[in-house]
Design a protein around this motif. Sequence first.
Motif, PDB file in Angstrom:
ATOM      1  N   PHE A 417      -2.398   4.647   5.943  1.00  0.00           N
ATOM      2  CA  PHE A 417      -1.192   4.768   5.102  1.00  0.00           C
ATOM      3  C   PHE A 417      -0.278   5.314   5.901  1.00  0.00           C
ATOM      4  O   PHE A 417      -0.275   6.585   6.354  1.00  0.00           O
ATOM      5  CB  PHE A 417      -1.315   5.637   3.778  1.00  0.00           C
ATOM      6  N   CYS A 418       0.779   4.626   6.166  1.00  0.00           N
ATOM      7  CA  CYS A 418       1.653   5.308   7.435  1.00  0.00           C
ATOM      8  C   CYS A 418       3.124   4.790   7.076  1.00  0.00           C
ATOM      9  O   CYS A 418       3.499   4.141   6.297  1.00  0.00           O
ATOM     10  CB  CYS A 418       1.531   4.170   8.926  1.00  0.00           C
ATOM     11  N   ALA A 419       3.931   5.547   7.969  1.00  0.00           N
ATOM     12  CA  ALA A 419       5.506   5.267   7.835  1.00  0.00           C
ATOM     13  C   ALA A 419       5.763   4.766   9.259  1.00  0.00           C
ATOM     14  O   ALA A 419       5.572   5.596  10.312  1.00  0.00           O
ATOM     15  CB  ALA A 419       6.167   6.550   7.721  1.00  0.00           C
ATOM     16  N   PRO A 420       6.110   3.639   9.605  1.00  0.00           N
ATOM     17  CA  PRO A 420       6.452   2.804  10.842  1.00  0.00           C
ATOM     18  C   PRO A 420       7.336   3.748  11.736  1.00  0.00           C
ATOM     19  O   PRO A 420       7.041   3.605  13.018  1.00  0.00           O
ATOM     20  CB  PRO A 420       6.933   1.492  10.570  1.00  0.00           C
ATOM     21  N   TRP A 421       8.381   4.604  10.962  1.00  0.00           N
ATOM     22  CA  TRP A 421       9.259   5.211  11.989  1.00  0.00           C
ATOM     23  C   TRP A 421       8.824   6.679  12.407  1.00  0.00           C
ATOM     24  O   TRP A 421       9.345   7.304  12.997  1.00  0.00           O
ATOM     25  CB  TRP A 421      10.522   5.346  11.155  1.00  0.00           C
ATOM     26  N   SER A 467      -2.181   9.035   6.535  1.00  0.00           N
ATOM     27  CA  SER A 467      -3.507   9.334   5.802  1.00  0.00           C
ATOM     28  C   SER A 467      -4.426   8.120   5.901  1.00  0.00           C
ATOM     29  O   SER A 467      -4.130   6.924   6.114  1.00  0.00           O
ATOM     30  CB  SER A 467      -3.083   9.433   4.138  1.00  0.00           C
ATOM     31  N   PHE A 468      -5.536   8.582   5.905  1.00  0.00           N
ATOM     32  CA  PHE A 468      -6.672   7.416   5.953  1.00  0.00           C
ATOM     33  C   PHE A 468      -7.770   7.682   4.738  1.00  0.00           C
ATOM     34  O   PHE A 468      -8.043   8.630   4.297  1.00  0.00           O
ATOM     35  CB  PHE A 468      -7.681   7.840   7.130  1.00  0.00           C
ATOM     36  N   THR A 469      -7.719   6.559   4.005  1.00  0.00           N
ATOM     37  CA  THR A 469      -8.636   6.507   2.925  1.00  0.00           C
ATOM     38  C   THR A 469      -9.787   5.152   2.818  1.00  0.00           C
ATOM     39  O   THR A 469      -9.281   4.152   3.394  1.00  0.00           O
ATOM     40  CB  THR A 469      -7.751   6.174   1.741  1.00  0.00           C
ATOM     41  N   TYR A 470     -10.899   5.504   2.433  1.00  0.00           N
ATOM     42  CA  TYR A 470     -11.983   4.597   2.452  1.00  0.00           C
ATOM     43  C   TYR A 470     -12.485   4.174   1.084  1.00  0.00           C
ATOM     44  O   TYR A 470     -12.632   5.060   0.157  1.00  0.00           O
ATOM     45  CB  TYR A 470     -13.229   5.114   3.304  1.00  0.00           C
ATOM     46  N   PHE A 471     -12.407   2.766   0.912  1.00  0.00           N
ATOM     47  CA  PHE A 471     -12.844   2.207  -0.279  1.00  0.00           C
ATOM     48  C   PHE A 471     -14.054   1.476  -0.100  1.00  0.00           C
ATOM     49  O   PHE A 471     -14.192   0.197   0.225  1.00  0.00           O
ATOM     50  CB  PHE A 471     -11.791   1.371  -0.799  1.00  0.00           C
ATOM     51  N   PRO A 472     -15.035   1.994  -0.623  1.00  0.00           N
ATOM     52  CA  PRO A 472     -16.458   1.514  -0.525  1.00  0.00           C
ATOM     53  C   PRO A 472     -16.721   0.099  -1.445  1.00  0.00           C
ATOM     54  O   PRO A 472     -16.119   0.132  -2.384  1.00  0.00           O
ATOM     55  CB  PRO A 472     -17.403   2.631  -0.925  1.00  0.00           C
ATOM     56  N   ALA A 473     -17.388  -0.513  -0.891  1.00  0.00           N
ATOM     57  CA  ALA A 473     -17.810  -2.010  -1.526  1.00  0.00           C
ATOM     58  C   ALA A 473     -18.477  -1.330  -2.711  1.00  0.00           C
ATOM     59  O   ALA A 473     -19.226  -0.401  -2.915  1.00  0.00           O
ATOM     60  CB  ALA A 473     -18.725  -2.617  -0.728  1.00  0.00           C
ATOM     61  N   HIS A 481     -11.404  10.078   0.822  1.00  0.00           N
ATOM     62  CA  HIS A 481     -10.185  10.371   1.392  1.00  0.00           C
ATOM     63  C   HIS A 481     -10.787  10.986   2.964  1.00  0.00           C
ATOM     64  O   HIS A 481     -11.701  12.160   3.061  1.00  0.00           O
ATOM     65  CB  HIS A 481      -9.255  11.588   0.755  1.00  0.00           C
ATOM     66  N   TYR A 482     -10.310  10.253   3.896  1.00  0.00           N
ATOM     67  CA  TYR A 482     -11.082  11.023   5.475  1.00  0.00           C
ATOM     68  C   TYR A 482      -9.979  11.998   5.907  1.00  0.00           C
ATOM     69  O   TYR A 482      -8.700  11.736   5.950  1.00  0.00           O
ATOM     70  CB  TYR A 482     -10.976   9.678   6.414  1.00  0.00           C
ATOM     71  N   THR A 483     -10.445  13.230   6.222  1.00  0.00           N
ATOM     72  CA  THR A 483      -9.580  14.112   6.732  1.00  0.00           C
ATOM     73  C   THR A 483     -10.205  14.853   8.092  1.00  0.00           C
ATOM     74  O   THR A 483      -9.838  15.875   8.474  1.00  0.00           O
ATOM     75  CB  THR A 483      -9.731  15.378   5.756  1.00  0.00           C
TER      76      THR A 483
END
Length: 522
Positions: A417-421, A467-473, A481-483
Amino acid sequence: MRISVFILPLLTFLSAVWAENNVKNKKEENDTKTQRVKQPKIKDERSVLVLKRSNFDRALKESKFLLVNFYAPMIGNSLASLGEFEKAAEQLKNEQNQIKLGKVDVSEEKDLAKEFETPDYPNLKFFIKGDRKNALNCTGAKTASSIITWIKRRIGPSAIHLRNISQVETFIASADVVVVGFFKDLKGNDTQTFYETAKDIPNLPFGVTNSAKHFVNYGITRDTIILFRKFEEERIGYEIADGSRLEKDILTKFIKVNELHLITEYNQLAADKIFDVGIDSHFLLFADKTAKEFNDIYENVELVAADFRAQIIFVLVDTDETQNGRLREFFRIRDMDVPAVRMINTTDSVRYRMRADKVTTGDVRTFCQAYLDGKEKPQQHSEELTEDWNKNPIKVLVGTNFDDVVFDITKSVFVLFCAPWSQRCQKINSIWDQLGVKYKDSENIVIAKIDITSNEVESVIIEKYPSFTYFPAGSDRKIVHYTKAQTLEAFSKFLDKQGKSKKRGGKSNTTDNTEEEIKEEL
């Protein structure tokens, strides 16, 4: 005998006339009594007349000046306005004048609401000498004092005649903002326009003078309207050029714009003024007033606000104020976004977002100018989904396809999850691209990213970027949430561990990767 012959018929005739008149008088007396009984009553609540269809005519006939509040009890601000209305009624009652205030509950009196065309509430209408067909709309009067001022300016002078220097100085000191008209001819057309303008701005004191001494004392040579203020620039003038005519609309906007600070802090009282100015472009600065950097941010915006005055209204929203929660929710301002800048066109409710890490003078100026030039793109619920969104190693998600991709029961999806700027996000892009290449041939793992500033996502709460988030099958819509460290090695190790781990149930579908790793080690 002859006399009696003539007198008897005369007495009979007079007796009949008397009887007829007696019956007529009794009938009129009875009719009067009946009218008294049938005459509708008008109840009084806190000095406000409770008006209905049955007694409205009587109220008009018995009131030389009648201000009626058409209100809807189910609408919060409409009901709340009654408090100030009642205060005004009490004060006017104590003054023993010919002004009365009444109220109409439109939820019960639908016929009256329809007759007087009151689509919005509260709706105030002013009736003069019982004239039912030519009621005046009372606008801009929100407080008890402004309601009273509005009425008095309709039935008397709308500006105080300032006759000497002492009176002018006292008048200027009487309020934070006062308006003084300097006119050489108090009966001229421009002066009449000034009086008419004063009638519609009841929250400000208006004064007028034609004294040559006052012109000299304040350095004025032409007819001029001056706002005297106790903040920022203390004197702002509107000079009428020779041969020009004063226009009410232009003068009204000039006064309403300049009675505000360069940046107006948002609250309920200020909101009425903000929306009453007549400028539909509103710049909103969401900032925490207790933050260390607040003063610098405020000054940066204030410098720009001076250049765009009369084009854009600048508003401060204190994010530390709980009462501003609904406004934050409307603009979707999260803690991680603060300080944040938004623009809204209040005519069509289109919103715009300033894309910058910091609130600098340069960024704010560029944003405002781009907006006015029509070059700034509106904020959307979702970006358009491109045809090649899934052709590259990094799958590009938007608001419309987010849930379909991340909750695919056959694949596990790791999302940035990012903001390009954002500089922090830009630093991670190359590492994320490498991660995408590494897992591009995987049948079970998808590496994706989404611009969280341009796409609204309801299924996951993001508190910062990147932010980094993992959605398992699987079908349980689990979220991890990856921290940990933001390196290619750390990302890869996390994905490999998640791939080897077995599905585990739980009360919550949201977990942190640190908890997952502890369980795996056990």
